[in-house]
Design an enzyme around this catalytic site. Structure first.
Site, mmCIF file in Angstrom:
data_model
loop_
_atom_site.group_PDB
_atom_site.id
_atom_site.type_symbol
_atom_site.label_atom_id
_atom_site.label_comp_id
_atom_site.label_asym_id
_atom_site.label_seq_id
_atom_site.Cartn_x
_atom_site.Cartn_y
_atom_site.Cartn_z
ATOM 1 N N ASP A 173 0.454 -2.002 12.192
ATOM 2 C CA ASP A 173 0.868 -2.523 10.885
ATOM 3 C C ASP A 173 1.188 -4.003 11.013
ATOM 4 O OD1 ASP A 173 2.654 -3.306 8.693
ATOM 5 O OD2 ASP A 173 2.485 -1.200 8.114
ATOM 6 N N ASP A 195 4.686 -5.267 9.670
ATOM 7 C CA ASP A 195 5.805 -4.847 10.526
ATOM 8 C C ASP A 195 5.824 -5.638 11.830
ATOM 9 O OD1 ASP A 195 6.808 -3.059 8.741
ATOM 10 O OD2 ASP A 195 5.869 -1.294 9.636
ATOM 11 N N THR A 251 -1.289 7.612 -0.843
ATOM 12 C CA THR A 251 -2.571 7.418 -1.553
ATOM 13 C C THR A 251 -3.372 6.242 -0.986
ATOM 14 O OG1 THR A 251 -1.646 5.865 -3.145
ATOM 15 C CG2 THR A 251 -1.480 8.211 -3.691
ATOM 16 N N ARG A 263 0.841 -1.192 0.000
ATOM 17 C CA ARG A 263 0.000 0.000 0.000
ATOM 18 C C ARG A 263 0.878 1.244 0.000
ATOM 19 N NH1 ARG A 263 -4.751 1.061 4.291
ATOM 20 N NH2 ARG A 263 -3.028 1.813 5.528
HETATM 21 C C1 PRP Z 1 -1.370 -4.247 4.677
HETATM 22 C C2 PRP Z 1 -2.239 -5.459 4.917
HETATM 23 C C3 PRP Z 1 -3.074 -5.513 3.671
HETATM 24 C C4 PRP Z 1 -3.277 -4.052 3.367
HETATM 25 C C5 PRP Z 1 -4.649 -3.644 3.835
HETATM 26 O O1 PRP Z 1 -0.325 -4.561 3.846
HETATM 27 O O2 PRP Z 1 -1.518 -6.627 5.174
HETATM 28 O O3 PRP Z 1 -2.464 -6.161 2.581
HETATM 29 O O4 PRP Z 1 -2.278 -3.324 4.083
HETATM 30 O O5 PRP Z 1 -4.931 -2.337 3.475
HETATM 31 P P1 PRP Z 1 -6.037 -1.975 2.401
HETATM 32 O O6 PRP Z 1 -7.242 -2.802 2.728
HETATM 33 O O7 PRP Z 1 -6.249 -0.521 2.623
HETATM 34 O O8 PRP Z 1 -5.504 -2.261 1.025
HETATM 35 P P2 PRP Z 1 0.797 -3.513 3.388
HETATM 36 O O9 PRP Z 1 0.428 -2.925 2.067
HETATM 37 O O10 PRP Z 1 1.070 -2.556 4.481
HETATM 38 O O11 PRP Z 1 2.049 -4.433 3.098
HETATM 39 P P3 PRP Z 1 2.861 -5.439 4.049
HETATM 40 O O12 PRP Z 1 1.996 -6.642 4.246
HETATM 41 O O13 PRP Z 1 4.081 -5.725 3.255
HETATM 42 O O14 PRP Z 1 3.176 -4.727 5.342
HETATM 43 N N1 URA Z 2 -2.509 -2.345 7.075
HETATM 44 C C1 URA Z 2 -2.183 -2.750 8.322
HETATM 45 O O1 URA Z 2 -1.243 -3.543 8.508
HETATM 46 N N2 URA Z 2 -2.888 -2.256 9.350
HETATM 47 C C2 URA Z 2 -3.919 -1.414 9.191
HETATM 48 O O2 URA Z 2 -4.541 -1.010 10.179
HETATM 49 C C3 URA Z 2 -4.244 -1.014 7.880
HETATM 50 C C4 URA Z 2 -3.532 -1.497 6.833
#
Ligand code: PRP
Ligand code: URA
Length: 209
Positions: free
Chosen positions: A200, A203, A108, A104
């Protein structure tokens, strides 16, 4: 409309509450995500078809139910979805595993695709699509778009925590999928993080805070 199931099980609730705690460390967080995924998978596979198979026990010949020929694939949304894979494949070890990498954008909040690799016969498989978080819904919607473009017909999305906004968006975009939610939270904040959420997920699973 999509079949939405908010799992109402004390074990799942208890474990999610520990995940939410900011003081829960990486090791425990990772174990809990895996355990919750296993419990969610148990529910999500409740409607798998079975067929009777001849078996000889030490006592007698008998005809007993086993999972019917249906093939499965687990396709985590990277990175955080990876944390749910072991819990699922422990229950269904014959599943193949694909990957969809989405990140993400911090400003944006739109997902950007950076990797994908799916089993060749993915269009023949029931797909279990895990991601711990459903926030705006953008990532899940894009992942399902991609799977459908590859011919997938039956998709079950598993998320540990969902925001109402994301759930509504995913249901509207893909009314034909099944959605399993561990906890339905209050809202998104101004950074599109789930409130109260757990922060997150990626993380916290990988210790990259
Ligand atoms: C997080 C989570 C989802 C997404 C959700 O991943 O694991 O994939 O955000 O958000 P959304 O519903 O608004 O799309 P992130 O993009 O942070 O990547 P990561 O898993 O590598 O931390
Ligand atoms: N992605 C995450 O990991 N946590 C949130 O709360 C939203 C998006």
């Amino acid at each position: 409309m999509a079949k939405v199931m908010v799992l109402d099980h004390p074990l799942i609730k208890h474990k999610i509450s520990i995940l939410r705690n900011k003081d829960t460390g990486t090791g425990e967080f990772r174990s809990l995500v895996s355990e919750i995924a296993m419990l969610m998978c148990y529910e999500a596979t409740r409607d798998l078809p079975t067929e009777n198979v001849e078996i000889t026990t030490p006592i007698a010949k008998t005809s007993q139910p086993m999972l019917a020929g249906k093939k499965l694939a687990v396709v985590p949304i990277l990175r955080a979805g990876l944390g749910m894979v072991n819990g699922i494949t422990e229950l269904i070890p014959l599943s193949k595993i694909g990957h969809i990498g989405l990140a993400r954008d911090e400003k944006t909040h739109e997902p950007h695709a950076y990797f994908s690799k799916l089993p060749e016969d993915i269009d023949q498989r029931l797909v279990i699509l895990p991601d711990p978080m459903l926030a705006t819904g953008g990532s899940a919607i894009q992942a399902v778009d991609y799977l459908k473009a590859k011919g997938c017909k039956k998709i079950k999305f598993l998320c540990i925590i969902a925001a109402p906004e994301g759930l509504e968006a995913l249901e509207a975009a893909h009314p034909d999928i099944d959605i399993y939610v561990g906890a339905l939270d209050e809202k998104l904040n101004e950074n599109a993080y789930i409130v109260p959420g757990l922060g997150d997920a990626g993380d916290r699973i990988f210790g990259t805070l």
